[in-house]
Design a protein around this motif. Structure first.
Motif, PDB file in Angstrom:
ATOM      1  N   PHE A 227      -7.943 -18.278  10.688  1.00 16.24           N
ATOM      2  CA  PHE A 227      -9.200 -17.579  10.947  1.00 16.24           C
ATOM      3  C   PHE A 227      -9.618 -16.822   9.683  1.00 16.24           C
ATOM      4  CE2 PHE A 227      -6.892 -17.843  14.938  1.00 16.24           C
ATOM      5  CZ  PHE A 227      -7.841 -18.391  15.792  1.00 16.24           C
ATOM      6  N   CYS A 228     -10.912 -16.656   9.536  1.00 19.20           N
ATOM      7  CA  CYS A 228     -11.425 -15.908   8.385  1.00 19.20           C
ATOM      8  C   CYS A 228     -12.495 -14.933   8.869  1.00 19.20           C
ATOM      9  CB  CYS A 228     -12.003 -16.852   7.334  1.00 19.20           C
ATOM     10  SG  CYS A 228     -12.595 -15.993   5.860  1.00 19.20           S
ATOM     11  N   ALA A 229     -12.227 -13.649   8.726  1.00 16.95           N
ATOM     12  CA  ALA A 229     -13.209 -12.614   9.073  1.00 16.95           C
ATOM     13  C   ALA A 229     -14.008 -12.288   7.817  1.00 16.95           C
ATOM     14  CB  ALA A 229     -12.501 -11.372   9.590  1.00 16.95           C
ATOM     15  N   THR A 230     -15.293 -12.630   7.811  1.00 13.24           N
ATOM     16  CA  THR A 230     -16.151 -12.423   6.639  1.00 13.24           C
ATOM     17  C   THR A 230     -17.164 -11.327   6.936  1.00 13.24           C
ATOM     18  OG1 THR A 230     -15.910 -14.735   5.977  1.00 13.24           O
ATOM     19  CG2 THR A 230     -17.749 -13.511   5.026  1.00 13.24           C
ATOM     20  N   PHE A 231     -17.298 -10.386   6.010  1.00 11.48           N
ATOM     21  CA  PHE A 231     -18.170  -9.228   6.200  1.00 11.48           C
ATOM     22  C   PHE A 231     -19.392  -9.333   5.291  1.00 11.48           C
ATOM     23  CE2 PHE A 231     -13.676  -8.086   6.649  1.00 11.48           C
ATOM     24  CZ  PHE A 231     -13.656  -7.832   8.013  1.00 11.48           C
ATOM     25  N   GLU A 232     -20.536  -9.027   5.857  1.00 10.12           N
ATOM     26  CA  GLU A 232     -21.786  -9.087   5.109  1.00 10.12           C
ATOM     27  C   GLU A 232     -21.848  -7.949   4.090  1.00 10.12           C
ATOM     28  OE1 GLU A 232     -23.983 -11.501   5.423  1.00 10.12           O
ATOM     29  OE2 GLU A 232     -22.754 -12.452   6.977  1.00 10.12           O
ATOM     30  N   PRO A 233     -22.733  -8.060   3.076  1.00 17.05           N
ATOM     31  CA  PRO A 233     -22.925  -6.928   2.163  1.00 17.05           C
ATOM     32  C   PRO A 233     -23.298  -5.666   2.938  1.00 17.05           C
ATOM     33  CG  PRO A 233     -23.983  -8.890   1.285  1.00 17.05           C
ATOM     34  CD  PRO A 233     -23.524  -9.241   2.675  1.00 17.05           C
ATOM     35  N   GLU A 234     -22.702  -4.552   2.541  1.00 17.71           N
ATOM     36  CA  GLU A 234     -22.904  -3.251   3.178  1.00 17.71           C
ATOM     37  C   GLU A 234     -22.372  -3.219   4.615  1.00 17.71           C
ATOM     38  OE1 GLU A 234     -26.854  -1.723   2.738  1.00 17.71           O
ATOM     39  OE2 GLU A 234     -26.942  -2.199   0.611  1.00 17.71           O
ATOM     40  N   GLU A 235     -21.479  -4.144   4.931  1.00 15.85           N
ATOM     41  CA  GLU A 235     -20.777  -4.115   6.214  1.00 15.85           C
ATOM     42  C   GLU A 235     -19.318  -3.795   5.922  1.00 15.85           C
ATOM     43  OE1 GLU A 235     -20.320  -6.777  10.287  1.00 15.85           O
ATOM     44  OE2 GLU A 235     -20.455  -7.813   8.352  1.00 15.85           O
ATOM     45  N   TYR A 236     -18.805  -2.755   6.566  1.00 15.78           N
ATOM     46  CA  TYR A 236     -17.469  -2.269   6.256  1.00 15.78           C
ATOM     47  C   TYR A 236     -16.654  -2.124   7.541  1.00 15.78           C
ATOM     48  CZ  TYR A 236     -20.165  -0.801   2.169  1.00 15.78           C
ATOM     49  OH  TYR A 236     -20.999  -0.772   1.082  1.00 15.78           O
ATOM     50  N   VAL A 237     -15.347  -2.315   7.412  1.00 12.46           N
ATOM     51  CA  VAL A 237     -14.453  -2.147   8.554  1.00 12.46           C
ATOM     52  C   VAL A 237     -14.214  -0.657   8.777  1.00 12.46           C
ATOM     53  CG1 VAL A 237     -12.153  -2.593   9.478  1.00 12.46           C
ATOM     54  CG2 VAL A 237     -13.335  -4.361   8.144  1.00 12.46           C
ATOM     55  N   VAL A 238     -14.517  -0.173   9.976  1.00  8.60           N
ATOM     56  CA  VAL A 238     -14.329   1.241  10.296  1.00  8.60           C
ATOM     57  C   VAL A 238     -13.257   1.455  11.363  1.00  8.60           C
ATOM     58  CG1 VAL A 238     -16.669   1.886   9.623  1.00  8.60           C
ATOM     59  CG2 VAL A 238     -16.225   1.169  11.979  1.00  8.60           C
TER      60      VAL A 238
ATOM     61  N   PHE B 247     -11.093  -6.519  13.867  1.00  5.93           N
ATOM     62  CA  PHE B 247     -11.762  -5.603  12.950  1.00  5.93           C
ATOM     63  C   PHE B 247     -13.138  -5.230  13.503  1.00  5.93           C
ATOM     64  CE2 PHE B 247      -9.008  -8.471  10.565  1.00  5.93           C
ATOM     65  CZ  PHE B 247      -8.174  -7.566   9.911  1.00  5.93           C
ATOM     66  N   VAL B 248     -13.407  -3.926  13.577  1.00  3.72           N
ATOM     67  CA  VAL B 248     -14.701  -3.419  14.040  1.00  3.72           C
ATOM     68  C   VAL B 248     -15.428  -2.846  12.827  1.00  3.72           C
ATOM     69  CG1 VAL B 248     -15.891  -1.847  15.607  1.00  3.72           C
ATOM     70  CG2 VAL B 248     -13.696  -2.870  16.281  1.00  3.72           C
ATOM     71  N   THR B 249     -16.701  -3.210  12.642  1.00  2.15           N
ATOM     72  CA  THR B 249     -17.436  -2.798  11.450  1.00  2.15           C
ATOM     73  C   THR B 249     -18.475  -1.726  11.765  1.00  2.15           C
ATOM     74  OG1 THR B 249     -19.285  -4.363  11.580  1.00  2.15           O
ATOM     75  CG2 THR B 249     -17.196  -5.187  10.678  1.00  2.15           C
ATOM     76  N   ASN B 250     -19.054  -1.180  10.703  1.00  5.49           N
ATOM     77  CA  ASN B 250     -20.077  -0.142  10.852  1.00  5.49           C
ATOM     78  C   ASN B 250     -21.357  -0.665  11.489  1.00  5.49           C
ATOM     79  OD1 ASN B 250     -20.382  -1.667   8.410  1.00  5.49           O
ATOM     80  ND2 ASN B 250     -21.898  -0.202   7.702  1.00  5.49           N
ATOM     81  N   THR B 251     -21.520  -1.980  11.565  1.00  4.68           N
ATOM     82  CA  THR B 251     -22.705  -2.550  12.214  1.00  4.68           C
ATOM     83  C   THR B 251     -22.502  -2.748  13.706  1.00  4.68           C
ATOM     84  OG1 THR B 251     -22.010  -4.851  11.846  1.00  4.68           O
ATOM     85  CG2 THR B 251     -23.257  -3.771  10.079  1.00  4.68           C
ATOM     86  N   GLY B 252     -21.278  -2.473  14.186  1.00  6.34           N
ATOM     87  CA  GLY B 252     -20.983  -2.665  15.601  1.00  6.34           C
ATOM     88  C   GLY B 252     -20.337  -4.000  15.914  1.00  6.34           C
TER      89      GLY B 252
ATOM     90  N   SER C 189     -18.882  11.270   5.284  1.00  8.48           N
ATOM     91  CA  SER C 189     -20.236  10.723   5.306  1.00  8.48           C
ATOM     92  C   SER C 189     -20.194   9.205   5.223  1.00  8.48           C
ATOM     93  CB  SER C 189     -21.062  11.289   4.144  1.00  8.48           C
ATOM     94  OG  SER C 189     -20.465  10.965   2.903  1.00  8.48           O
ATOM     95  N   MET C 190     -19.145   8.678   4.586  1.00  7.36           N
ATOM     96  CA  MET C 190     -18.923   7.235   4.573  1.00  7.36           C
ATOM     97  C   MET C 190     -17.433   6.991   4.393  1.00  7.36           C
ATOM     98  SD  MET C 190     -20.666   4.381   2.107  1.00  7.36           S
ATOM     99  CE  MET C 190     -20.491   2.628   2.427  1.00  7.36           C
ATOM    100  N   ALA C 191     -16.843   6.167   5.236  1.00  8.87           N
ATOM    101  CA  ALA C 191     -15.419   5.841   5.134  1.00  8.87           C
ATOM    102  C   ALA C 191     -15.205   4.453   5.716  1.00  8.87           C
ATOM    103  CB  ALA C 191     -14.571   6.872   5.880  1.00  8.87           C
ATOM    104  N   TYR C 192     -14.299   3.699   5.101  1.00 11.63           N
ATOM    105  CA  TYR C 192     -14.071   2.337   5.568  1.00 11.63           C
ATOM    106  C   TYR C 192     -12.716   1.840   5.075  1.00 11.63           C
ATOM    107  CZ  TYR C 192     -16.020   1.534   0.885  1.00 11.63           C
ATOM    108  OH  TYR C 192     -16.277   1.580  -0.464  1.00 11.63           O
ATOM    109  N   LEU C 193     -12.312   0.673   5.594  1.00  8.54           N
ATOM    110  CA  LEU C 193     -11.032   0.073   5.220  1.00  8.54           C
ATOM    111  C   LEU C 193     -11.070  -0.346   3.759  1.00  8.54           C
ATOM    112  CD1 LEU C 193      -8.233  -0.907   6.192  1.00  8.54           C
ATOM    113  CD2 LEU C 193      -9.305  -3.115   6.710  1.00  8.54           C
ATOM    114  N   TYR C 194     -10.080   0.104   3.022  1.00  4.27           N
ATOM    115  CA  TYR C 194     -10.039  -0.139   1.582  1.00  4.27           C
ATOM    116  C   TYR C 194      -9.020  -1.213   1.209  1.00  4.27           C
ATOM    117  CZ  TYR C 194      -9.150   0.869  -3.364  1.00  4.27           C
ATOM    118  OH  TYR C 194      -8.980   0.766  -4.720  1.00  4.27           O
ATOM    119  N   ASP C 195      -7.892  -1.219   1.887  1.00  6.33           N
ATOM    120  CA  ASP C 195      -6.835  -2.145   1.496  1.00  6.33           C
ATOM    121  C   ASP C 195      -5.845  -2.311   2.651  1.00  6.33           C
ATOM    122  OD1 ASP C 195      -5.474  -3.861  -0.096  1.00  6.33           O
ATOM    123  OD2 ASP C 195      -4.755  -2.381  -1.527  1.00  6.33           O
ATOM    124  N   ILE C 196      -5.091  -3.390   2.586  1.00  7.99           N
ATOM    125  CA  ILE C 196      -4.050  -3.681   3.570  1.00  7.99           C
ATOM    126  C   ILE C 196      -2.754  -3.966   2.816  1.00  7.99           C
ATOM    127  CG2 ILE C 196      -3.309  -5.203   5.447  1.00  7.99           C
ATOM    128  CD1 ILE C 196      -6.235  -5.897   5.934  1.00  7.99           C
TER     129      ILE C 196
END
Length: 496
Positions: A412-423, A438-443, A465-472
């Protein structure tokens, strides 16, 4: 009958006086006197009693008391002290009668009512008459009532009257709302030197909808803003063109992004001054490619015309105040949940990193699906010190494989759009990692990937004000003849 002599009474009085002389002095303070005095002055003014000066403003004449005006303003006090030619009347020029009426009312009551329509006129008059308190209150009122329609006027007003608080608030508003402000009719009226000073700042942090922009997104917004500004002004002055356009650090943008920005401003692309910078852009990009994205210049840029490349292009701007934090736990740590420990030092600490996709391989363990492999791919960004071909319109991805397990199984491949971040990360684990989502800031929720075993856990981005998944980070173990994931940890980045 005993009759006392007159002197005997005096003796008695003398003793009483002696006793009173040792008493502590009393200071009587009438707390109401100050209010009474102001009230009396106000009543006398309203009734026209005891007024001793007339002030002519436009076609209107106002009566007042010299003492009250002198206590109000450093303008009136020396005028009354040293000018004996007032003859009971003075004239104020360059002021509206309605505005002076408001200030006179303030002099007698301590009250002034401000609106967005009157505040600038009142501040100008207060500045002229040296009424510091009123000027300060006007500045505060303007600072808390900024919007996209009045911000450009407020910036120029703050500069003209040395209003530090308003200037700082207006500049922060501009940082937070630049796209909206640049689309207003007043934006092109901003002084080009002010705009250049604002945009060239090494510490410029721009936000959209409250979130700080990445280096590429920020520089793209700056370029779009500059093009909009120059286009609206129909600017032809070479000095203004250079001053404003040089603030864009084109080296942070690939040619493909620059081309997109010029799509609606093709007439500017033909301008000779701007063409020079576009040529320098190619020179600088080639230089950085040769230097491996090293922005620290230790020697002059080589090549014909390269000495004209602005020095600022080779300085990285501050991204934002950021902190990279470990997640709350290690998962599948010998069948337990353990506290998260520090990540290995070889992992990245560049705040520009953004995860573009997570690849997940599934294998079987005791007949049930578990996570057999993970790989993270970061979004290409020419401002990062990574192996990115900045000249390629579709730069190659920089991938960090976390597990080389590639056995036959589900992929499987989870691909995130530009300005979409895992929260948020949803997972299940026991001895191994059973499932990930993975749940993103876009819902959006991508997953779950894996099986149904193990206990359920949730990792959430820190408050910011902004935070997201950076690394695994994780480890792999061989079990039952195949690799699987354990000791899974996350790192988060928060930006302020």
């Amino acid at each position: 009958m005993n009759i006392k002599k007159k002197g005997s009474a005096g003796t008695s009085s003398s003793g009483a006086a002696s006793s009173m002389s040792s008493a502590v002095p009393a200071h009587v303070w009438d707390k109401e006197r100050e209010k009474t005095l102001m009230y009396s002055c106000n009543q006398s003014w309203k009734a026209g009693l005891f007024t001793d000066i007339k002030i002519k403003v436009g076609d209107q004449v106002f009566s007042a008391h010299r003492l009250v005006l002198a206590s109000l303003s450093d303008y009136f006090k020396p005028l009354f002290e040293h000018d004996s030619n007032t003859k009971g009347e003075i004239t104020l020029h360059n002021m509206e009668a309605e505005t002076f009426s408001m200030l006179l009312h303030y002099a007698y009551t301590g009250l002034i009512s401000l609106t967005t329509e009157t505040v600038q006129g009142v501040l100008i008059a207060a500045d002229y008459l040296s009424i510091a308190n009123v000027k300060s209150e006007c500045e505060k009122y303007m600072a808390v009532n900024l919007d996209c329609d009045n911000i450009c006027d407020a910036i120029q007003f703050a500069r003209g009257y040395s209003l530090v608080i308003l200037g700082q608030k207006a500049q922060q508003f501009l940082k937070d709302r630049l796209p909206e402000v640049s689309s207003t009719s007043g934006f092109s009226d901003l002084d080009p030197n002010y705009l250049a000073s604002f945009l060239k700042d090494d510490n410029l942090v721009l936000r959209v909808k409250g979130k700080p922009l990445s280096s590429m997104a920020r520089e793209k917004l700056i370029l779009e803003t500059v093009l909009e500004y120059l286009s609206r002004r129909e600017e032809t002055d070479p000095q203004v063109l250079r001053t404003v356009f040089e603030t864009v650090r084109l080296v942070a943008l690939p040619k493909s992004e620059v081309k997109k920005c010029f799509k609606n401003f093709k007439h500017l692309k033909k301008n000779e001054e701007i063409k020079k910078y576009l040529d320098l852009h190619e020179i600088a990009i080639k230089f950085l490619k040769q230097r491996g994205q090293d922005y620290s210049l230790t020697e002059p840029v080589g090549g014909e015309g390269a000495t004209d490349v602005p020095d600022a292009w080779f300085r990285k701007r501050k991204l934002a105040n950021y902190e990279i934090l470990p997640g709350k736990a290690q998962y599948a740590a010998g069948g337990h949940i353990a506290p998260a420990r520090g990540f290995p030092p070889f992992l990245y600490n560049d705040p520009e990193l953004e995860i573009e996709q997570v690849e997940v391989w599934i294998r079987r363990w005791d007949g049930r699906p578990v996570i057999g492999g993970l790989a993270v791919t970061y979004r290409p960004n020419p401002s990062m010190d990574l192996d990115v071909d900045v000249e390629d319109p579709a730069p190659k991805r920089y991938a960090k494989g976390l597990c080389e397990s590639r056995e036959d199984g589900d992929y499987f491949c989870a691909t995130f759009e530009p300005e979409e971040y895992v929260v948020k990360v949803l997972l299940s684990s026991g001895y191994l990692i059973d499932r990930l989502a993975f749940v993103t800031n876009t819902g959006r929720t991508l997953g779950p990937f894996g099986g149904t075993g193990g206990g359920d856990h949730t990792e959430v981005a820190p408050q910011a004000s902004m935070a997201y998944l950076y690394d695994i980070n994780c480890a792999e173990v061989e079990t039952q003849g195949s690799l699987a994931i354990y000791n899974l940890m996350f790192r988060w980045i928060k930006l302020e």
